[in-house]
Design an enzyme around this catalytic site. Structure first.
Site, PDB file in Angstrom:
ATOM      1  N   GLU A 221       0.905  -1.244   0.216  1.00  0.00           N
ATOM      2  CA  GLU A 221       0.233  -0.022  -0.384  1.00  0.00           C
ATOM      3  C   GLU A 221       0.943   1.439   0.055  1.00  0.00           C
ATOM      4  O   GLU A 221       2.235   1.486   0.186  1.00  0.00           O
ATOM      5  CB  GLU A 221      -1.204   0.278   1.066  1.00  0.00           C
ATOM      6  CG  GLU A 221      -1.706  -0.830   1.412  1.00  0.00           C
ATOM      7  CD  GLU A 221      -3.066  -1.183   2.798  1.00  0.00           C
ATOM      8  OE1 GLU A 221      -2.808  -0.371   3.304  1.00  0.00           O
ATOM      9  OE2 GLU A 221      -3.865  -1.989   2.663  1.00  0.00           O
TER      10      GLU A 221
ATOM     11  N   SER B 235       7.690  -2.695   3.499  1.00  0.00           N
ATOM     12  CA  SER B 235       8.421  -3.589   3.743  1.00  0.00           C
ATOM     13  C   SER B 235       7.398  -3.979   5.058  1.00  0.00           C
ATOM     14  O   SER B 235       8.172  -5.392   6.062  1.00  0.00           O
ATOM     15  CB  SER B 235       9.625  -2.924   4.332  1.00  0.00           C
ATOM     16  OG  SER B 235      10.652  -2.278   3.442  1.00  0.00           O
TER      17      SER B 235
ATOM     18  N   GLY C 241      31.621  -0.024 -22.145  1.00  0.00           N
ATOM     19  CA  GLY C 241      32.228   1.131 -22.269  1.00  0.00           C
ATOM     20  C   GLY C 241      31.122   2.067 -22.475  1.00  0.00           C
ATOM     21  O   GLY C 241      29.428   2.092 -22.864  1.00  0.00           O
TER      22      GLY C 241
ATOM     23  N   GLU D  77       9.484  -7.809  -3.663  1.00  0.00           N
ATOM     24  CA  GLU D  77       9.526  -8.770  -2.567  1.00  0.00           C
ATOM     25  C   GLU D  77      10.498  -9.162  -1.428  1.00  0.00           C
ATOM     26  O   GLU D  77      11.008 -10.444  -1.187  1.00  0.00           O
ATOM     27  CB  GLU D  77       9.520 -10.464  -3.705  1.00  0.00           C
ATOM     28  CG  GLU D  77       9.196 -10.354  -5.135  1.00  0.00           C
ATOM     29  CD  GLU D  77       8.233 -11.935  -5.439  1.00  0.00           C
ATOM     30  OE1 GLU D  77       8.024 -12.348  -4.600  1.00  0.00           O
ATOM     31  OE2 GLU D  77       7.713 -11.419  -6.386  1.00  0.00           O
TER      32      GLU D  77
END
Ligand code: FAD
Length: 384
Positions: free
Chosen positions: A127, A132, A339, A363
């Site tokens: 949300e 976490s 490069g 995840e």
């Protein structure tokens, strides 16, 4: 421990590798640039049985083992992380939780439509103010007769805008924290369910990402996934499947970088010689190969434990943490080997470098994986 693939796994690797090379790779860059989801490839993958890899045949799946599941994720990720992300969500975050936590009616109703690719699924946990720390979510589900009425908002949801069904988590007991969360199977057509696409992403541009809005969305009780107030267990159990394919997809991304760099280093001439002849370039290739191989073995170990039905939260988190960080290191070196050309959208390594970044974030971020591994190692209660 046996490091050889069995005949079935060899056949799966050969089939998905050929499909990825011939059908996914040629259009991956264009889909990324146009930020368009390849519905045709999704359907073709489903037709080959790859949108239901580890789901038993009685529910429309292919009935393959978890090593095969990682092989598919690796080979898709080797050419296109956007499509690998969709594969991960469809199979690991939607089908596997329905198979593991759903009742018989739910399995019969939803799994065949998902494994056949007729329907696309999404997984709505995050949300705006709860990432976490999913226990802090504020979406609610209020009981009303034979229904629950859902209200709230989910964000950063892969497939949201193209999904026919969503697994959504909401608070059924606001005071109970993680013990007050329930999972629901919500269909797009139901009143009160809507989505909005998110644009301007750093990577995974060919993958659909969006928000879900739940406004008095009435969900029948038969669509509760698992038990009331036990949704946190379902959500975290699901992430364990998802982390596994993110790890495998990261190995694929790293292998894809190695493939491209080997070709490039042999044909790019500087100081009158191919840059592959310079030992400092060989050193970068060697580091990329060693890290990629190490990651692949971590994925196989977690897969082997899943096949044996052994607890594997620790091993899956180790694989996810190592492989996602490793893919970023490898993609960095891939740009270095190219490069200045690596800095251009004309070269695939530029897309791989941008796509690698998400793997350490979703995840469970790398920090969350470290917390899980550390807590298990120390024998203290993991905070998630
Ligand atoms: P936060 O939780 O705010 O973290 C910010 C930082 O703080 C991070 O570095 C984190 O590691 C650190 N941090 C937080 N807590 C701690 C702690 N206790 N200790 C140490 N460090 C900490 N979500 C879904 O539900 N379904 C999906 O399909 C999905 N797909 C996604 C696709 C994309 C492209 C993206 C970008 C995200 C997706 N997500 C999805 C959301 C994703 O899982 C979250 O972004 C992720 O979990 C991190 O949450 P956050 O972004 O709120 O970051």
């Amino acid at each position: 421990m046996d490091f050889d693939f069995n005949e079935e796994q060899k056949m799966i690797q050969e089939t998905i590798r050929k499909f990825a090379k011939e059908e996914i790779a040629p259009v991956a860059s264009e889909n990324d640039k146009k930020a368009q989801f390849p519905h045709d490839l999704f359907k073709k993958l489903a037709g080959l049985g790859f949108m239901g890899t580890p789901i038993p045949e009685e529910y429309g799946g292919a009935g393959f083992d978890y090593i095969s599941h990682s092989i598919v994720a690796e080979e898709i990720g080797r050419v296109d992380s956007s499509l690998r992300g969709t594969y991960s969500v469809q199979v690991s975050l939607v089908e596997l939780p329905i198979f593991k936590f759903g009742n018989e009616e739910q399995k019969k109703k939803y799994l065949p439509t998902l494994t056949s690719g007729e329907w696309i699924g999404c997984y709505g946990l995050t949300e705006p103010n709860s990432g976490s720390d999913p226990a802090s979510m504020i979406s609610t589900a209020t009981e009303d007769g034979n229904y629950y009425v859902l209200n709230g908002q989910k964000t950063w949801i892969t497939n949201a805008g193209i999904a026919d069904v969503a697994i959504v988590y909401a608070k059924t007991d606001k005071e109970a924290g993680a013990r007050g969360i329930t999972g629901f199977l919500v269909e797009r057509e139901w009143e009160g369910f809507s989505t909005k696409d998110l644009h301007d992403k750093l990577g995974l541009r060919a993958s659909n990402t969006g928000e879900i809005f739940l406004e008095n969305c009435r969900v029948p009780k038969e669509n509760i996934l698992g038990e009331v107030n036990k949704g946190f267990k379902v959500a975290l159990g699901t992430l364990d499947f998802g982390r596994y394919t993110v790890a495998a997809g990261s190995v694929g991304l790293a292998q894809g970088c190695i493939d491209i760099c080997k070709e490039y280093a042999k044909q790019r001439i500087q100081f009158g010689k191919p840059i592959a002849s310079f030992q400092l370039v060989q050193q970068m290739i060697a580091d990329m190969v060693v890290e990629c191989e190490a990651g692949r073995l971590l994925v196989y170990r977690a897969g082997d434990m899943k096949n044996k039905g052994l607890p594997n939260i620790r091993e899956t988190s180790i694989a996810k943490y190592y492989c996602s960080e490793m893919a970023n290191r490898v993609a960095y070196k891939a740009i270095q080997i190219h490069g200045g050309y690596g800095f251009s959208g004309e070269y695939d390594v530029e897309r791989f470098y941008r796509d690698a970044r998400i793997n350490t974030l979703y995840e469970g971020t790398s920090q969350i994986q470290q917390l899980i591994i550390g807590a298990i190692e120390l024998g203290i209660k993991a905070f998630v």
